[in-house]
Write a protein that holds these residues in place. Structure first.
Motif, mmCIF file in Angstrom:
data_model
loop_
_atom_site.group_PDB
_atom_site.id
_atom_site.type_symbol
_atom_site.label_atom_id
_atom_site.label_comp_id
_atom_site.label_asym_id
_atom_site.label_seq_id
_atom_site.Cartn_x
_atom_site.Cartn_y
_atom_site.Cartn_z
ATOM 1 N N ASP A 1 20.793 92.000 10.711
ATOM 2 C CA ASP A 1 19.690 91.474 11.530
ATOM 3 C C ASP A 1 20.176 90.394 12.502
ATOM 4 O O ASP A 1 19.560 89.340 12.634
ATOM 5 N N ALA A 2 21.312 90.674 13.147
ATOM 6 C CA ALA A 2 21.852 89.788 14.192
ATOM 7 C C ALA A 2 22.153 88.382 13.683
ATOM 8 O O ALA A 2 22.014 87.403 14.407
ATOM 9 N N GLY A 3 22.543 88.284 12.415
ATOM 10 C CA GLY A 3 22.993 86.999 11.893
ATOM 11 C C GLY A 3 21.925 86.112 11.307
ATOM 12 O O GLY A 3 22.210 84.970 10.920
ATOM 13 N N GLN A 4 20.672 86.604 11.204
ATOM 14 C CA GLN A 4 19.607 85.752 10.680
ATOM 15 C C GLN A 4 19.751 85.527 9.178
ATOM 16 O O GLN A 4 19.487 84.428 8.683
ATOM 17 N N THR A 5 20.135 86.559 8.443
ATOM 18 C CA THR A 5 20.383 86.421 7.006
ATOM 19 C C THR A 5 21.706 87.097 6.681
ATOM 20 O O THR A 5 22.188 87.950 7.431
ATOM 21 N N TRP A 6 22.278 86.700 5.544
ATOM 22 C CA TRP A 6 23.611 87.174 5.194
ATOM 23 C C TRP A 6 23.663 87.622 3.737
ATOM 24 O O TRP A 6 22.975 87.075 2.881
ATOM 25 N N THR A 7 24.499 88.627 3.451
ATOM 26 C CA THR A 7 24.754 89.107 2.105
ATOM 27 C C THR A 7 26.227 88.922 1.794
ATOM 28 O O THR A 7 27.081 89.324 2.599
ATOM 29 N N PHE A 8 26.517 88.306 0.666
ATOM 30 C CA PHE A 8 27.905 88.062 0.272
ATOM 31 C C PHE A 8 28.348 89.122 -0.728
ATOM 32 O O PHE A 8 27.907 89.113 -1.883
ATOM 33 N N PRO A 9 29.210 90.062 -0.327
ATOM 34 C CA PRO A 9 29.628 91.123 -1.250
ATOM 35 C C PRO A 9 30.833 90.758 -2.101
ATOM 36 O O PRO A 9 31.312 91.580 -2.876
ATOM 37 N N GLY A 10 31.348 89.550 -1.980
ATOM 38 C CA GLY A 10 32.494 89.136 -2.770
ATOM 39 C C GLY A 10 33.715 88.893 -1.912
ATOM 40 O O GLY A 10 33.719 89.116 -0.706
ATOM 41 N N SER A 11 34.775 88.434 -2.552
ATOM 42 C CA SER A 11 36.012 88.124 -1.855
ATOM 43 C C SER A 11 36.736 89.401 -1.438
ATOM 44 O O SER A 11 36.730 90.406 -2.159
ATOM 45 N N LEU A 12 37.383 89.361 -0.271
ATOM 46 C CA LEU A 12 38.166 90.507 0.172
ATOM 47 C C LEU A 12 39.366 90.751 -0.724
ATOM 48 O O LEU A 12 39.772 91.890 -0.951
ATOM 49 N N TRP A 13 39.952 89.672 -1.234
ATOM 50 C CA TRP A 13 41.169 89.774 -2.041
ATOM 51 C C TRP A 13 41.067 88.778 -3.170
ATOM 52 O O TRP A 13 41.608 87.673 -3.088
#
Length: 257
Positions: A1-13
């Motif tokens: 949504d163009a940066g209005q809210t964010w989801t954190f799926p975890g660390s890349l590494w």
């Protein structure tokens, strides 16, 4: 949504150290995340095909110790479309990938005065610009041609009204600024302008200001430097300025104060 809210799926590494992160995207919407770290201090690249939900990698770009890496991606639709360009702060400090980061050419040197500590930008005609901590801007016309070894045919020292600072308040352990080079991709009269911005220690009692200069002739000549921050104090720090150019040619700058 163009940066209005964010989801954190975890660390890349998970469980690994990373530093100096840089994020980029190609014309197809593939995202790339680059950082220094891992089991050794080389450069690692991650790739996401689904807007950041899942990431592939890491791809080892350079296993030797390097610092302050930066990369950009050609999105011009020309012969260099999708090419990735990478610089860092050491000897032999430039490389290119023509296959989405899977393979990289043998690194070469750029005709800059100092270790880089800078950024890169590709203009709408595919010309590649690199800058360094001494505010020199180098240009390559043939980096977009995957059949040729990139050559930097022009290297011009600019004036930003001061010098880049390292150490001391408010960042005693590191840089107070990072040179930013950006190019204009609009369709108006400012198209292909080249812009340079950095937080500098000016030749005045003021300890740190955000300064800007521009070129309207592909980096050959540059305007007199302009102070971006509008405060009238002489005892405050404006530092770590960064810059982006919108598709319509608007220049946006942000910094710490």
């Amino acid at each position: 949504d163009a940066g209005q809210t964010w989801t954190f799926p975890g660390s890349l590494w998970p469980g690994r150290f990373g530093s100096d992160p840089v994020l980029g995207a190609d014309s197809d919407g593939t995202f790339y995340y680059m950082a220094i770290g891992g089991d050794n201090p080389g450069v690692r690249l991650f790739k996401s095909l689904d807007k950041g939900v899942a990431w592939d990698g890491p791809i080892s770009v350079n296993a030797a110790f390097i610092d302050k890496e930066w990369f950009t991606i050609d999105r011009t639709g020309g012969i260099g479309e999708g090419h990735m360009y990478l610089t860092w702060s050491s000897q032999r400090q430039f490389t290119r990938s023509v296959n989405a980061g899977l393979n990289w050419m043998t690194p070469i040197n750029i005709p800059l005065d100092t270790t880089v500590w800078g950024t890169l930008s590709v203009d709408p005609d595919g010309l590649l610009y690199c800058c360094d901590r001494g505010f020199r801007v180098a240009r390559s016309s043939n980096a977009q041609d995957g059949s040729q070894t990139p050559a930097f045919e022009q290297s011009v020292l600019t004036d930003l009204g001061g010098s880049l600072s390292f150490g001391g308040p408010p960042n005693p352990g590191g840089l107070l600024g990072h040179p930013w080079v950006a190019t204009d991709h609009s369709s108006g009269p400012t198209r292909a302008n080249v812009y340079l911005l950095c937080a500098v220690n000016p030749s005045t009692p003021d300890p740190q200001d955000i300064m800007f200069t521009r070129s309207t002739d592909h980096g050959a000549t540059w305007s007199r430097p302009v102070r971006v921050n509008d405060d009238s104090t002489t005892n405050t720090y404006q530092w770590f300025g960064c810059m982006a150019v919108a598709p319509g040619g608007r220049i946006d700058v942000a910094w710490y104060d």
